[in-house]
Structures are given as structure tokens and as C-alpha cells.
Write an enzyme that holds these catalytic residues in place. Sequence first.
Site, PDB file in Angstrom:
ATOM      1  N   ALA A   1       0.862  -1.180   0.000  1.00  0.00           N
ATOM      2  CA  ALA A   1       0.000   0.000   0.000  1.00  0.00           C
ATOM      3  C   ALA A   1       0.899   1.230   0.000  1.00  0.00           C
ATOM      4  O   ALA A   1       2.071   1.160   0.390  1.00  0.00           O
ATOM      5  CB  ALA A   1      -0.905  -0.028   1.226  1.00  0.00           C
TER       6      ALA A   1
ATOM      7  N   GLY B   1       0.668  -5.015   1.084  1.00  0.00           N
ATOM      8  CA  GLY B   1      -0.569  -5.101   0.315  1.00  0.00           C
ATOM      9  C   GLY B   1      -0.369  -5.734  -1.052  1.00  0.00           C
ATOM     10  O   GLY B   1      -1.302  -6.295  -1.621  1.00  0.00           O
TER      11      GLY B   1
ATOM     12  N   GLU C   1      -0.618  -9.327  -0.396  1.00  0.00           N
ATOM     13  CA  GLU C   1      -2.022  -9.618  -0.065  1.00  0.00           C
ATOM     14  C   GLU C   1      -2.889  -9.610  -1.324  1.00  0.00           C
ATOM     15  O   GLU C   1      -3.768 -10.461  -1.482  1.00  0.00           O
ATOM     16  CB  GLU C   1      -2.529  -8.595   0.958  1.00  0.00           C
ATOM     17  CG  GLU C   1      -1.848  -8.782   2.320  1.00  0.00           C
ATOM     18  CD  GLU C   1      -2.179  -7.673   3.318  1.00  0.00           C
ATOM     19  OE1 GLU C   1      -1.987  -6.487   2.967  1.00  0.00           O
ATOM     20  OE2 GLU C   1      -2.646  -7.991   4.418  1.00  0.00           O
TER      21      GLU C   1
ATOM     22  N   GLU D   1       5.001  -5.012   7.096  1.00  0.00           N
ATOM     23  CA  GLU D   1       4.295  -3.903   7.755  1.00  0.00           C
ATOM     24  C   GLU D   1       4.798  -3.648   9.167  1.00  0.00           C
ATOM     25  O   GLU D   1       4.785  -2.512   9.649  1.00  0.00           O
ATOM     26  CB  GLU D   1       2.790  -4.185   7.808  1.00  0.00           C
ATOM     27  CG  GLU D   1       2.083  -4.128   6.473  1.00  0.00           C
ATOM     28  CD  GLU D   1       2.023  -5.462   5.734  1.00  0.00           C
ATOM     29  OE1 GLU D   1       2.845  -6.363   6.028  1.00  0.00           O
ATOM     30  OE2 GLU D   1       1.160  -5.593   4.849  1.00  0.00           O
TER      31      GLU D   1
END
Length: 258
Positions: free
Chosen positions: A65, A109, A112, A132
Amino acid sequence: MQHENIIVETQGKVGVIRLNRPKALNALNDQLMDELGSALLSFDADENIGCIVITGSEKAFAAGADISAMAGYSYMDVYKGQYITRNWETIRQVRKPVIAAVSGYALGGGCELAMMCDFIIAADTAKFGQPEVKLGTMPGAGGTQRLPRAVSKAKAMDMCLTARIMDAEEAERAGLVSRIVPADKLIDEAISAANTIASMSLPVVMMIKDSINRAYESALADGVQYERRLFHSTFATEDQKEGMNAFLEKRLPNFRHL
Ligand code: CO8
């Protein structure tokens, strides 16, 4: 929708979505995720498409992200769903198969997103991780849930707690990716797999995807029962008659997706 962060094209019956923010290693910001969601839904609704491939660049599928956007978010920004969480689940609405073709970094992300696809084909350069924890946060789009199911609790704990990166070979050994190919063959291999899928009966393909996904959500007996009902329902399709008759007549089937 205008696309600034992705490139969308079709190759025969395959819809290809390339994440395209090269300066930020395809970091996933809200705009990119909106564009991705819209492209996925439009391919899902397109009768001429039988399978979808999501890919990135040679260096990065996606490095996570977008940290520069997230850095300023407050709890209320993210909790209310106005930012970052609002559009990450769109891919789960897609009923046609989605393949992730991963080269380079698939971090946070990005890892993911790859795991939300139905399977991952990896270049030998692929690197997977959930770093993260190093940013003072944690996976938020299924990393702590899908990773242990894919690679075991031990490896998921190791990756999420230490931020260790897994290379393509380890990812294949652990079951995170279905196959590894040389980086320069990645997109061809993914499109070829997608074409194979797109040549099958679409309703049956959708039932198989649905049934395998059910394995994640249910106890074994319930899942087997669900599979049995879907298996029965394939006998209501014309494609089942065509597929079996073609075998008996020693010819290739001509599926009409009915
Ligand atoms: N966000 C924003 N920008 C990024 C990101 C990112 N995730 N990753 C890389 N970039 C940018 C860099 O800032 C740099 O920009 P600039 O040139 O303007 O300085 C550019 O991309 C190139 O990156 P590097 O210079 O760092 O390239 P390197 O080859 O040296 O390193 C790495 C590559 C190792 C991938 C490194 O960039 C890195 O560590 N990136 C961050 C990886 C990361 O921590 N990812 C996790 C982010 S958090 C997250 O994903 C939470 C998901 C929760 C989703 C919840 C939804 C509901």
C-alpha cells in the site's frame, strides 16, 4: 473509467491488467485500487472474457500500500473506510478466475493482493513479504489470514513478525505459488494458463473456483457437500454434454458456456 495507474488490454479471451506506477514500484493507492476494481468488474461482466491476469513490472508486482498516502491517515480516516480500506475487497466479487503474475517485489498489500487472486504464477525473481511490522503497523488485507493458510503458521509468523522476505523457490516449496518461470517468460506463461482456462466451460470454471474457495470457509463435510451439489449442477449444463460427448467421439469439445 480513465486509467492512470493501470494498463488494461485483452489478449483473445484473456483480460490483462498491468499495475503501472513505476516510480513508486506500483504502490497501491486509493486511485489505483479504484481503477483496478473497476477494470476487474468490467472484465467479469464481459462475455468475451474467460479469465483475468493481474501483473506488475519486472521489478515489482506491487511494493505494498502507498506509504506516502498512509503516513498521514488518522484512525477515523481508515476506520470510516473513506481511505485505503474502501476498495480492497472488490476483487472478491469477481467470479471468473484471476491469476496473479508476479515478478519482483510483492510486499505488504502487494503480497495480499496476489494472495486474493486465485493462484500465483511467479517469476524466478519474485519476492514475497509482509514487512508492515517495520512500519509500526500490520497486514490489513488478509496477510495474517491467507498467508498461514497458504504457507503454514510457522512461516506466516516468521514473515509477518520479522519482515523476512521469501524468494520464489521458497514460495513454491511452501505452496504460496503454483509455478515458477523465468522472468522473461512470465507474462506469456500466465496468459497461456489463462487461455487454457478460458477455453473451458465458463460456468463450470466458475463453479470450480467457487467450490475451492469454499474450502477456506467451511468444515470439510460441509465443503464436500457443497462440492457435491455443484458437481450435480454441472449436469444441467450443455457444456457437460458437449465435453463428455467430445471425449467419446475423440474430438475437441466446443464449449458454448451454457
Ligand atoms: N509506498 C510508497 N512508495 C513506495 C513504496 C510504498 N509501499 N515502496 C516503494 N516506494 C517508492 C520509494 O519511496 C521510492 O520513491 P522515490 O524514488 O520517490 O524515493 C521508489 O518507490 C523506489 O523505491 P526504493 O528507492 O526504495 O527502491 P529499492 O529498490 O531501493 O527498494 C523496496 C525496493 C525494498 C521494495 C523498498 O522500496 C521498500 O521497502 N518499499 C516498502 C515496502 C513496504 O514496506 N511495503 C508495505 C507497505 S504497508 C502495506 O502494504 C499495508 C497494506 C494494508 C492494506 C490494507 C487494505 C485494507
